[in-house]
Design an enzyme around this catalytic site. Structure first.
Site, PDB file in Angstrom:
ATOM      1  N   SER A  32      43.354  41.632  40.268  1.00  0.00           N
ATOM      2  CA  SER A  32      43.216  43.089  40.097  1.00  0.00           C
ATOM      3  C   SER A  32      41.748  43.476  40.012  1.00  0.00           C
ATOM      4  O   SER A  32      41.319  44.474  40.596  1.00  0.00           O
ATOM      5  CB  SER A  32      43.976  43.561  38.849  1.00  0.00           C
ATOM      6  OG  SER A  32      43.311  43.176  37.646  1.00  0.00           O
ATOM      7  N   LYS A  33      40.943  42.673  39.320  1.00  0.00           N
ATOM      8  CA  LYS A  33      39.531  43.032  39.143  1.00  0.00           C
ATOM      9  C   LYS A  33      38.721  42.774  40.418  1.00  0.00           C
ATOM     10  O   LYS A  33      37.764  43.497  40.703  1.00  0.00           O
ATOM     11  CB  LYS A  33      38.937  42.286  37.937  1.00  0.00           C
ATOM     12  CG  LYS A  33      39.552  42.702  36.607  1.00  0.00           C
ATOM     13  CD  LYS A  33      39.329  44.197  36.311  1.00  0.00           C
ATOM     14  CE  LYS A  33      39.794  44.610  34.932  1.00  0.00           C
ATOM     15  NZ  LYS A  33      39.573  46.031  34.655  1.00  0.00           N
ATOM     16  N   SER A  42      35.248  43.366  36.175  1.00  0.00           N
ATOM     17  CA  SER A  42      35.117  42.270  35.205  1.00  0.00           C
ATOM     18  C   SER A  42      34.413  41.111  35.878  1.00  0.00           C
ATOM     19  O   SER A  42      34.483  40.966  37.109  1.00  0.00           O
ATOM     20  CB  SER A  42      36.513  41.813  34.758  1.00  0.00           C
ATOM     21  OG  SER A  42      36.431  40.584  34.067  1.00  0.00           O
ATOM     22  N   ASN A  86      38.193  53.213  33.218  1.00  0.00           N
ATOM     23  CA  ASN A  86      38.064  52.004  32.384  1.00  0.00           C
ATOM     24  C   ASN A  86      39.386  51.345  32.002  1.00  0.00           C
ATOM     25  O   ASN A  86      39.425  50.140  31.779  1.00  0.00           O
ATOM     26  CB  ASN A  86      37.278  52.396  31.114  1.00  0.00           C
ATOM     27  CG  ASN A  86      37.515  51.442  29.964  1.00  0.00           C
ATOM     28  OD1 ASN A  86      36.960  50.343  29.937  1.00  0.00           O
ATOM     29  ND2 ASN A  86      38.348  51.835  29.007  1.00  0.00           N
ATOM     30  N   TYR A 135      45.232  39.085  36.752  1.00  0.00           N
ATOM     31  CA  TYR A 135      44.103  39.878  36.247  1.00  0.00           C
ATOM     32  C   TYR A 135      42.876  39.697  37.155  1.00  0.00           C
ATOM     33  O   TYR A 135      42.229  40.670  37.559  1.00  0.00           O
ATOM     34  CB  TYR A 135      43.787  39.430  34.817  1.00  0.00           C
ATOM     35  CG  TYR A 135      42.674  40.199  34.149  1.00  0.00           C
ATOM     36  CD1 TYR A 135      42.879  41.470  33.633  1.00  0.00           C
ATOM     37  CD2 TYR A 135      41.395  39.637  34.026  1.00  0.00           C
ATOM     38  CE1 TYR A 135      41.849  42.169  33.008  1.00  0.00           C
ATOM     39  CE2 TYR A 135      40.364  40.331  33.404  1.00  0.00           C
ATOM     40  CZ  TYR A 135      40.595  41.596  32.899  1.00  0.00           C
ATOM     41  OH  TYR A 135      39.577  42.290  32.282  1.00  0.00           O
ATOM     42  N   ILE A 152      33.824  39.996  26.061  1.00  0.00           N
ATOM     43  CA  ILE A 152      33.416  41.020  25.088  1.00  0.00           C
ATOM     44  C   ILE A 152      34.450  41.068  23.961  1.00  0.00           C
ATOM     45  O   ILE A 152      35.664  41.043  24.234  1.00  0.00           O
ATOM     46  CB  ILE A 152      33.338  42.425  25.746  1.00  0.00           C
ATOM     47  CG1 ILE A 152      32.563  42.377  27.073  1.00  0.00           C
ATOM     48  CG2 ILE A 152      32.739  43.449  24.778  1.00  0.00           C
ATOM     49  CD1 ILE A 152      31.138  41.894  26.993  1.00  0.00           C
TER      50      ILE A 152
END
Ligand code: NAI
Length: 256
Positions: free
Chosen positions: A161-162, A145, A93, A158, A191
């Protein structure tokens, strides 16, 4: 205090980034279903606090200070944990995020995100999967994500990467299937966690929700953790190589 469900009684569940945010909630929910939780995190203060909160709930927990981008240390630590109690479940995670326009991203920032969010996940995933392959059992759930499926301006590093995590998940799933090890991913949308609250002001969050989220609110950690438990449980025994999206409808289309 244990919940009515005990799907993970005495199972050893390793959770990276479990000291706060979504990872902590995942650790708590596994613990309340009887699991022994091993938290790997590089924030020493949060780690200490998280361990105490879990102990107060009657959960058997171990905290390990580590940066998952350090491959040598990851392999040593995973071997050490597994030698004490074999690892049944890995929740990959841990991750970081910064907002920077694409044209301004410097190499240092790009590397920091890729080294943790993608290479870190590869490091822990490979170290654990080598042991699970020997035993021919185990389950892995990776944190991707919504941004790995559909990008967001200001997050090129980001998002990349996801997106990588989703392909890593599929690749791990097909190569680990012969060993009876399942690998899936979860794609949360927006979230509310310490991470998102550090980046975004309450005004930004409200505007974001109004514009993009059909359910008209940010998600809660309590709504994401159960998906990890489902993917780690027998209830998902024929699911592997998949990503489950929980985004309040954001990817379904534009709001009216
Ligand atoms: P958070 O910042 O609240 O928690 C992340 C935890 O990971 C922290 O305890 C941090 O110390 C730890 N961590 C970060 N880098 C590490 C490293 N190199 N080694 C060990 N531990 C490390 O973040 P949050 O929001 O709970 O995010 C958790 C995961 O969920 C991340 O992978 C994030 O990208 C992902 N995610 C979060 C969303 C959100 O809206 N908050 C949406 C979609 C995905």
């Amino acid at each position: 205090m244990q919940s009515l469900n005990s799907r993970f009684l005495e199972k050893n569940v390793v959770i990276t980034g479990g000291a706060r945010g979504i990872g902590f909630e995942i650790a708590k929910q596994f613990g309340l279903e009887g699991a022994i939780v091993s938290i790997l995190d590089f924030n020493a203060d949060s780690l200490k606090e998280a361990n105490q909160k879990l102990i107060d709930l009657g959960i058997k927990t171990f905290g390990y200070f580590i940066d998952i981008s350090n491959r040598v240390e990851v392999f040593d630590l995973i071997a050490n944990i597994d030698a004490q109690i074999p690892i049944d479940v890995l929740i990959n995670n841990a991750g970081i995020a910064f907002e920077t326009p694409f044209l301004n991203i410097e190499e240092k920032e790009w590397k920091a995100i890729i080294d943790i969010n993608l290479t870190g996940m590869f490091n822990v995933g490979q170290a654990v999967c080598k042991l699970m392959a020997e035993r021919k059992s185990g389950v892995v759930v990776n944190m991707a994500s919504k941004n790995g499926l559909d990008g967001e301006a200001g997050y090129a590093h980001y998002n990349s990467s996801k997106g990588g995590v989703i392909m890593l998940t599929k690749s791990m799933a097909i190569e680990m299937a012969p060993y009876g090890v399942r690998v899936n991913a979860v794609c949360p949308g927006y979230i509310q966690t310490p991470m998102s609250m550090e980046i975004d002001s309450p005004e930004f969050t409200q505007k974001f929700v109004d514009r993009y989220i059909p359910l008209n609110r940010p998600g809660k950690v309590e709504e994401i953790a159960p998906i990890f438990l489902f993917l780690a449980s027998q209830e998902s025994s024929f699911i592997t190589g998949q990503t489950i999206v929980a985004d309040g409808g954001q990817l379904a289309g534009q709001k009216p």
